[in-house]
Scaffold this motif. Structure first.
Motif, PDB file in Angstrom:
ATOM      1  N   MET A  43     -20.037 -28.238  10.590  1.00 37.40           N
ATOM      2  CA  MET A  43     -19.781 -28.803   9.270  1.00 37.40           C
ATOM      3  C   MET A  43     -18.353 -28.491   8.829  1.00 37.40           C
ATOM      4  O   MET A  43     -17.862 -27.380   9.016  1.00 37.40           O
ATOM      5  CB  MET A  43     -20.759 -28.201   8.251  1.00 37.40           C
ATOM      6  N   GLU A  44     -17.700 -29.478   8.249  1.00 41.17           N
ATOM      7  CA  GLU A  44     -16.350 -29.283   7.740  1.00 41.17           C
ATOM      8  C   GLU A  44     -16.401 -28.850   6.284  1.00 41.17           C
ATOM      9  O   GLU A  44     -17.354 -29.165   5.569  1.00 41.17           O
ATOM     10  CB  GLU A  44     -15.555 -30.584   7.861  1.00 41.17           C
ATOM     11  N   SER A  51     -15.992 -28.702   2.307  1.00 42.04           N
ATOM     12  CA  SER A  51     -16.087 -29.782   1.320  1.00 42.04           C
ATOM     13  C   SER A  51     -14.714 -30.119   0.753  1.00 42.04           C
ATOM     14  O   SER A  51     -13.831 -29.276   0.673  1.00 42.04           O
ATOM     15  CB  SER A  51     -17.012 -29.367   0.177  1.00 42.04           C
ATOM     16  N   GLY A  89     -16.951 -32.333  -4.753  1.00 48.65           N
ATOM     17  CA  GLY A  89     -17.443 -32.172  -3.388  1.00 48.65           C
ATOM     18  C   GLY A  89     -18.118 -30.845  -3.121  1.00 48.65           C
ATOM     19  O   GLY A  89     -18.437 -30.541  -1.970  1.00 48.65           O
ATOM     20  N   ASP A 140     -24.343 -35.008   4.825  1.00 47.46           N
ATOM     21  CA  ASP A 140     -23.495 -36.148   5.193  1.00 47.46           C
ATOM     22  C   ASP A 140     -22.898 -36.809   3.955  1.00 47.46           C
ATOM     23  O   ASP A 140     -21.695 -37.112   3.904  1.00 47.46           O
ATOM     24  CB  ASP A 140     -24.307 -37.176   5.982  1.00 47.46           C
ATOM     25  N   LYS A 158     -22.479 -35.526   1.019  1.00 46.19           N
ATOM     26  CA  LYS A 158     -21.558 -34.589   0.372  1.00 46.19           C
ATOM     27  C   LYS A 158     -20.165 -34.669   1.000  1.00 46.19           C
ATOM     28  O   LYS A 158     -19.143 -34.641   0.306  1.00 46.19           O
ATOM     29  CB  LYS A 158     -22.146 -33.183   0.498  1.00 46.19           C
ATOM     30  N   GLN A 159     -20.129 -34.813   2.327  1.00 47.98           N
ATOM     31  CA  GLN A 159     -18.838 -34.858   3.015  1.00 47.98           C
ATOM     32  C   GLN A 159     -18.181 -36.238   2.934  1.00 47.98           C
ATOM     33  O   GLN A 159     -16.989 -36.341   2.681  1.00 47.98           O
ATOM     34  CB  GLN A 159     -19.021 -34.460   4.481  1.00 47.98           C
ATOM     35  N   LYS A 160     -18.982 -37.289   3.145  1.00 45.38           N
ATOM     36  CA  LYS A 160     -18.412 -38.640   3.207  1.00 45.38           C
ATOM     37  C   LYS A 160     -18.034 -39.171   1.826  1.00 45.38           C
ATOM     38  O   LYS A 160     -16.977 -39.781   1.653  1.00 45.38           O
ATOM     39  CB  LYS A 160     -19.414 -39.587   3.881  1.00 45.38           C
ATOM     40  N   ARG A 220     -17.969 -37.212  -0.983  1.00 43.34           N
ATOM     41  CA  ARG A 220     -17.414 -36.110  -1.770  1.00 43.34           C
ATOM     42  C   ARG A 220     -18.090 -36.034  -3.140  1.00 43.34           C
ATOM     43  O   ARG A 220     -17.457 -35.844  -4.167  1.00 43.34           O
ATOM     44  CB  ARG A 220     -15.898 -36.258  -1.903  1.00 43.34           C
TER      45      ARG A 220
END
Length: 659
Positions: free
Chosen positions: A344-345, A347, A393, A535, A537-539, A541
């Motif tokens: 996971m990257e 936020s 995010g 997903d 949350k990351q894409k 934000r």
């Protein structure tokens, strides 16, 4: 199939048990040839997804299946007697006396218009042959042993006058009061807080060890299995697919289904965060004949033989059986596939720390109506001066026991309730994902209309643009256009939750409040929803406020955690720090209560569960709100209030003696 040999000191011997539900739509083969044995004093956990046949099998042991369920064949030998051959009158002598039952929901099992004394004393008199005064003393003794305070007085209470944890304790006392040799517990801790759950599990362990009773424990919580059980049976499509000692099952599972269930559990450390393993598809329809292995459609290792012939439950090593054509199931290859999934990257974007939610000194009080006009009405202080900030995010997890104010904070954020005092600033819009989407959907509306309802209400776009937005949202939550014209009743639990998330995202909110969004889901479906939230949350934000009593899931999905107790935040900081190095005694107690899906780790934990229950918010303590339950409390704690203060560079806590 290998023939079962009778265990030495075997108490329960189940052989080739079949139980069906004879419905108008067809015969549901809920239990389809189950065989296992339990020895004296053994605790055996039965796990599996909803619909796997766990509860049907457990209720079949005493022929308690509700209509139209029926035990159609098999042997249920209790100490040499086949219960399936006994009359109803003979079974009534065994139910309660030889076999005690603890049901999932005590409120539906206890008579709401009868005092506890009227429900406990008559069975004791009947099964133990005691006069009323001695039966009453025995009932009070058991209530006292399960931790009911002032048992001699509370025995005359009605069920609705007790908390959920106390009602479950009453159920346990009732099940044990006639000193049964076998206890059947069907999801006895599902609806309880993690602290009460830990108390109940420890209580059951102590009492079964003391009385020598064996137990069949039905659950979907693999952490509880590791903490509680001696043996584990994994059920799928009405059959046992793996059975063995708890340490063997967790250390070296042999069936792909067992391996997949264990791999859906979120890792405890954020450094190990990865996409959770998802079990594709759904369990088979048990009204239809199953050719070959029932798990083949969902198994990554399925081959031609799996589609032709069903494997039998065979012994792989002493005490460990599995029903799979593959000797090691998916083996170590499944870990290679997981390793290929990128970590996971973080936020948000570098340098982007824009605050989208700011809460300052928020209070919410509810004034009760007084029955006496001259008496000042009592005030329930649900939220007592909390302050929080959420960046773009970022995911904030809010945890705590029932009654601590978590859901009230959610309603305040959404403007569903007005605040008594304090400030809430939201940069953009907040939307809600409810715990049970079914109760928030109109059952007569198609999914297309459900998802675009917020767009219609706010006058967003043209009809064509709204339909395009609905298709985009369905795609984002992993559903295709074939779902557009379906109704909520045509969806599984996980699909309904995906639709609820799509509707919440319709107006592109800056923050989504998710109130227990995974608590009612199976572990396999829960993994799908958690992956989806991560997903999104990351894409997109989107910021999340994630409210749950499942601390393992909260620590996995959240960037920060706020621990609430009696309307106050008692600890606040990065999720990994709070979970693995808690500063406040209450946070420490919560973390200790979280069951770890590792029998070795559970065996090494010696901490005693948090005792007592949450004080009433109608009568708040003058000092520290946690002092009445804190093992480290001093007189200073009981008289001096503590506010949230810096504990480290990144964390705050409200404790005089935080360490």
């Amino acid at each position: 199939m290998n023939e079962l040999r009778p265990l030495r000191n075997s108490l329960l011997d189940v052989r080739n048990l079949h139980a069906h539900f004879l419905t108008d739509a067809g015969t549901v083969k809920a239990v389809n040839g189950v065989s296992f044995q339990i020895g004296q004093g053994e605790r055996v956990a039965i796990v599996g997804e909803s619909g796997s046949g766990k509860s049907a099998m457990a209720m079949s042991l005493l022929r308690l299946l509700a209509y139209p369920g029926k035990v159609v064949s098999g042997e249920i030998n209790l100490d040499g007697r086949d219960l399936n051959r006994l009359s109803e009158r003979q079974l009534n002598e065994i139910r309660g006396r030889e076999v005690g039952t603890i049901f999932q929901d005590p409120m539906s099992s206890l008579d709401p218009v009868m005092r506890i004394s009227k429900q406990m004393i008559p069975p004791i008199m009947r099964h133990l042959g005691l006069p009323q005064d001695k039966a009453r003393a025995e009932a009070i003794n058991w209530l006292d042993r399960v931790g009911i305070p002032d048992a001699a007085r509370r025995i005359e209470s009605y069920p609705f006058e007790m908390s959920g944890g106390m009602r479950q304790r009453v159920m346990i006392a009732m099940a044990l009061s006639c000193r049964p040799r076998l206890i059947i517990a069907d999801e006895p801790t599902t609806a309880l807080d993690v602290t009460i759950q830990a108390q109940i599990v420890e209580l059951l362990k102590e009492l079964t060890a003391e009385t020598g009773a064996a137990m069949v424990f039905i659950t979907h919580d693999l952490g509880l299995v590791a903490r509680f059980a001696h043996k584990v049976g994994v059920m799928y499509a009405g059959k046992l697919v793996e059975f063995g000692a708890v340490r063997d099952i967790f250390a070296r599972p042999l069936h792909p289904y067992t391996q997949s269930l264990l791999d859906t559990i979120p890792p405890a450390h954020q450094q190990e965060r990865r996409r959770l393993v998802q079990i594709p598809g759904v369990p088979p329809d048990m009204k239809q004949a199953v050719l070959g292995c029932a798990f083949k459609e969902r198994c990554a290792g399925a081959h031609r033989h799996c589609f032709e012939t069903a494997p039998e439950l065979d012994m792989r090593q002493p005490g460990h059986s599995a029903a799979c054509w593959l000797p090691d199931g998916l083996g170590q290859d499944r870990f290679v596939e997981q390793a290929l999934i990128p970590a996971m990257e973080p936020s948000g974007e570098p340098g982007d720390s824009r605050v989208v939610v700011e809460i300052n000194n928020l209070h919410k009080h509810f004034v009760s109506r007084s029955s006496l006009p001259w008496r000042k009405p009592p005030v329930l202080r649900a939220v007592n001066g909390i302050s929080l900030r959420i960046s773009k995010g970022e995911a904030l997890g809010i945890v705590g026991e029932s009654g601590c104010g978590k859901s009230t904070v959610a309603r305040l954020l959404l403007g569903l309730d007005p605040a008594t005092s304090g400030e809430i600033f939201i940069d953009g819009m907040a939307q809600m994902v409810f715990q049970d989407p079914s109760s928030s959907f109109n059952p007569k509306m198609t999914l297309s209309n459900i998802i675009q309802e917020p767009l219609v209400v706010t006058g967003w776009g043209t009809r064509t643009e709204r339909q395009g937005r609905v298709r985009e949202l369905l795609s984002q939550v992993g559903l295709d256009e074939s779902y557009l014209h379906r109704y909520p009743s045509q969806l599984s639990g996980g699909q309904r939750q995906r639709v609820a998330i799509a509707r919440a995202l319709a107006l592109k909110p800056s923050v989504v409040v998710a109130d227990e969004p995974t608590s009612a889901l199976d572990v396999s479906v829960r993994a799908q929803i958690i992956n989806l939230l991560m997903d999104l949350k990351q894409k997109l934000r989107v910021s999340f406020v994630f409210i749950s009593h499942d601390l393992l899931t909260v620590s996995y999905i959240s960037d920060k955690i706020a621990v609430m107790y009696l309307g106050e935040v008692v600890e606040y900081g990065p999720a990994d720090e709070v979970f693995h190095n808690p500063a406040h005694p209450y946070t420490q107690a919560l973390i200790t209560a979280v069951p770890i899906p590792d029998p070795e780790a559970e065996a090494a934990r010696a901490q005693k569960p948090l005792s007592g229950e949450l004080p009433s918010p109608l009568n708040l303590p003058t000092g520290c709100s946690f002092a009445s339950r804190c093992p480290e409390a001093t007189d200073y704690c009981r008289t001096h209030k503590m506010v949230l203060k810096p504990f480290s560079k990144t964390r705050e806590t409200a404790c005089h003696y935080a360490s």
